[in-house]
Scaffold this motif. Structure first.
Motif, short mmCIF file in Angstrom:
data_model
loop_
_atom_site.label_atom_id
_atom_site.label_comp_id
_atom_site.label_asym_id
_atom_site.label_seq_id
_atom_site.Cartn_x
_atom_site.Cartn_y
_atom_site.Cartn_z
N LEU A 105 0.84 -1.19 0.00
CA LEU A 105 0.00 0.00 0.00
C LEU A 105 0.88 1.25 0.00
O LEU A 105 1.75 1.39 0.85
CB LEU A 105 -0.90 0.03 1.24
CG LEU A 105 -2.05 -0.96 1.30
CD1 LEU A 105 -2.75 -0.84 2.65
CD2 LEU A 105 -3.04 -0.71 0.18
N THR A 106 0.66 2.12 -0.96
CA THR A 106 1.26 3.45 -0.88
C THR A 106 0.34 4.32 -0.06
O THR A 106 -0.78 3.93 0.27
CB THR A 106 1.43 4.06 -2.28
OG1 THR A 106 0.13 4.24 -2.85
CG2 THR A 106 2.26 3.16 -3.18
N SER A 107 0.81 5.54 0.25
CA SER A 107 -0.03 6.42 1.07
C SER A 107 -1.34 6.74 0.37
O SER A 107 -2.41 6.77 0.98
CB SER A 107 0.73 7.72 1.39
OG SER A 107 1.86 7.42 2.19
N GLY A 108 -1.29 6.99 -0.95
CA GLY A 108 -2.51 7.27 -1.69
C GLY A 108 -3.45 6.09 -1.71
O GLY A 108 -4.66 6.22 -1.52
N LYS A 109 -2.89 4.90 -1.92
CA LYS A 109 -3.70 3.69 -1.94
C LYS A 109 -4.31 3.42 -0.57
O LYS A 109 -5.46 2.96 -0.46
CB LYS A 109 -2.83 2.49 -2.37
CG LYS A 109 -3.58 1.19 -2.50
CD LYS A 109 -4.60 1.22 -3.63
CE LYS A 109 -5.28 -0.14 -3.80
NZ LYS A 109 -6.32 -0.11 -4.85
N MET A 163 0.36 15.45 4.24
CA MET A 163 0.37 14.52 3.10
C MET A 163 1.81 14.32 2.68
O MET A 163 2.23 14.69 1.59
CB MET A 163 -0.49 15.05 1.96
CG MET A 163 -1.95 15.13 2.28
SD MET A 163 -2.99 15.48 0.86
CE MET A 163 -4.63 15.39 1.60
N ILE A 164 2.59 13.70 3.58
CA ILE A 164 4.02 13.60 3.39
C ILE A 164 4.40 12.88 2.10
O ILE A 164 5.43 13.19 1.49
CB ILE A 164 4.67 12.93 4.63
CG1 ILE A 164 6.19 13.09 4.58
CG2 ILE A 164 4.26 11.48 4.74
CD1 ILE A 164 6.88 12.67 5.86
N SER A 165 3.57 11.96 1.66
CA SER A 165 3.90 11.22 0.43
C SER A 165 3.88 12.13 -0.80
O SER A 165 4.46 11.80 -1.83
CB SER A 165 2.92 10.06 0.22
OG SER A 165 1.62 10.55 -0.09
N GLN A 166 3.20 13.27 -0.68
CA GLN A 166 3.10 14.19 -1.82
C GLN A 166 4.12 15.32 -1.76
O GLN A 166 4.25 16.10 -2.71
CB GLN A 166 1.69 14.78 -1.86
CG GLN A 166 0.57 13.76 -1.88
CD GLN A 166 0.67 12.82 -3.08
OE1 GLN A 166 0.52 13.23 -4.22
NE2 GLN A 166 0.92 11.54 -2.80
N TYR A 167 4.87 15.42 -0.66
CA TYR A 167 5.79 16.55 -0.50
C TYR A 167 6.98 16.47 -1.44
O TYR A 167 7.63 17.48 -1.72
CB TYR A 167 6.30 16.62 0.94
CG TYR A 167 5.26 16.97 1.98
CD1 TYR A 167 4.00 17.43 1.60
CD2 TYR A 167 5.52 16.85 3.33
CE1 TYR A 167 3.04 17.75 2.55
CE2 TYR A 167 4.57 17.17 4.29
CZ TYR A 167 3.33 17.62 3.89
OH TYR A 167 2.38 17.94 4.83
N PRO A 221 2.62 18.29 -10.55
CA PRO A 221 1.29 17.86 -10.10
C PRO A 221 0.89 16.51 -10.67
O PRO A 221 0.17 15.75 -10.02
CB PRO A 221 0.37 18.98 -10.63
CG PRO A 221 1.25 20.16 -10.78
CD PRO A 221 2.59 19.64 -11.18
N GLU A 222 1.38 16.20 -11.86
CA GLU A 222 1.02 14.93 -12.50
C GLU A 222 1.56 13.72 -11.74
O GLU A 222 1.04 12.61 -11.87
CB GLU A 222 1.55 14.91 -13.94
CG GLU A 222 0.83 15.87 -14.89
CD GLU A 222 1.17 17.32 -14.64
OE1 GLU A 222 0.32 18.19 -14.93
OE2 GLU A 222 2.28 17.59 -14.11
N GLU A 223 2.61 13.92 -10.94
CA GLU A 223 3.18 12.81 -10.16
C GLU A 223 2.35 12.49 -8.93
O GLU A 223 2.54 11.45 -8.31
CB GLU A 223 4.60 13.14 -9.73
CG GLU A 223 5.61 13.16 -10.86
CD GLU A 223 7.02 13.42 -10.35
OE1 GLU A 223 7.24 13.32 -9.12
OE2 GLU A 223 7.90 13.73 -11.17
N GLY A 224 1.46 13.40 -8.55
CA GLY A 224 0.62 13.16 -7.38
C GLY A 224 -0.30 11.98 -7.60
O GLY A 224 -0.75 11.70 -8.72
#
Length: 340
Positions: A222-226, A246-250, A255-258
């Protein structure tokens, strides 16, 4: 001798993804002559004692050309990086602060910080209550008894609105925010489930903090988004989702990588409240006083276990920061810059 060492950590290059110590940071050996420093109106000088290592700092290190993610004061290459910590006032031309005061607020990753009159942070320092040092170490005041703890308490109480008998799921549960949210939830009579990134941290949650259940999300791929997707699928009607980071997005570069959450429809069909916030939202409000009263009482009574790792020296700030972003910490990383 009035000339003192003032080692500091500057931003060497904007990180692309997760920062690397040697590539993105540089330790600079500088000096400061405090006695001869001519302070303008409202300026003062701090001897920094403890620095909190916080994920939000990563957002301040983005290349300004990538304007999709900004957080307050952005750091330019060549500048000393800023964080939050506890310091002693050693020279002042500000009527609000006197020599010897202990304060908490925005400081540099350095031994001494010169707070200038045109710096907005002049108005955002808080006094450390020295009476509390009888029962708590000074390092606790660098985060746990300030914004770190306030983040956990206010988000759970004000947004989460916990009710006895409910179940709460806490992600990143072995970090400062997660460990405190989970323990406060237990005090409030909730069933607490936490996820974290290693078996060692799972053991910490179950056997030291007494969470009701915990799992290593990496074993479930599981990733943070998942993780958020799955959590939304399992929410009950009228659930409250608190987004305090939302540390996984920092570390994304565009933006496309989010990560695009695919189960957002649950927010509508289940009447879920999904709310973000920052700790500053609660400064000066009644709940801040309630936090200060409750957290000290819980620490004294043993209802709250707080785990922190204190690391010595400015020279270790960058490594501690990168290790934290890579999830190597259990609990809170705090840097001890000087003795008090």
């Amino acid at each position: 001798m009035t000339v003192k060492s003032n080692k500091g950590v500057i931003l060497k290059a904007y990180p692309k993804g997760i920062p690397e110590v040697d590539e993105n940071f540089e330790l600079t050996h500088r000096t400061i002559d405090i006695e001869c420093l001519n302070l303008k109106e409202n300026e003062f000088v701090l001897r920094n004692l403890y620095l909190s290592i916080d994920p939000y700092v990563r957002v301040t290190l983005h290349d300004p050309a990538l304007n999709f993610m900004k957080h307050g004061k952005m750091i330019s290459t060549g500048q000393v990086i800023s964080g939050l910590g506890v310091s002693e006032v050693v020279k002042t031309n500000n009527p609000n602060y006197k020599v010897g005061d202990l304060v908490y607020g925005p400081i540099g990753w350095e031994e001494y910080s010169h707070i200038k009159s045109d710096d907005a942070s002049v108005f955002s320092f808080m006094f450390v209550n020295k009476e509390l040092l009888k029962d708590t170490p000074l390092s606790y005041h660098a985060s746990f008894l300030r914004f770190g703890g306030l983040t956990s308490y206010t988000s759970l109480i004000d947004i989460g609105k916990p009710k006895e008998g409910e179940t709460i799921y806490v992600s990143t549960a072995a970090g400062l925010t997660g460990q405190l949210v989970g323990q406060i939830a237990k005090i409030k009579g909730l069933r607490v489930v936490g996820s974290t990134g290693s078996d060692e941290k799972v053991d910490f949650l179950l056997n030291e903090l007494k969470f009701d259940a915990a799992f290593n999300y990496k074993k479930l791929i599981l990733t943070s988004g998942k993780t958020l997707e799955v959590a939304l699928e399992h929410c009950n009607r009228f659930a409250r989702v608190v987004a305090c980071g939302m540390i996984s997005q920092y570390n994304i570069k565009t933006p496309e990588e989010g990560y695009g959450i695919k189960t957002l429809a649950n927010i509508v069909v289940k009447s879920i409240v999904f709310q973000g916030f920052i700790a500053l939202d609660y400064i000066g409000k009644d709940i801040e006083k309630e936090f200060e009263k409750d957290i000290i009482e819980w620490v004294k009574s043993g209802k709250i276990i707080y785990k922190e790792t204190v690391i010595d020296g400015v020279e270790n700030i960058a490594k501690a920061f990168v290790d934290m972003l890579n999830g190597k910490n259990i609990g809170k990383y705090v840097i001890k810059i000087a003795d008090y």
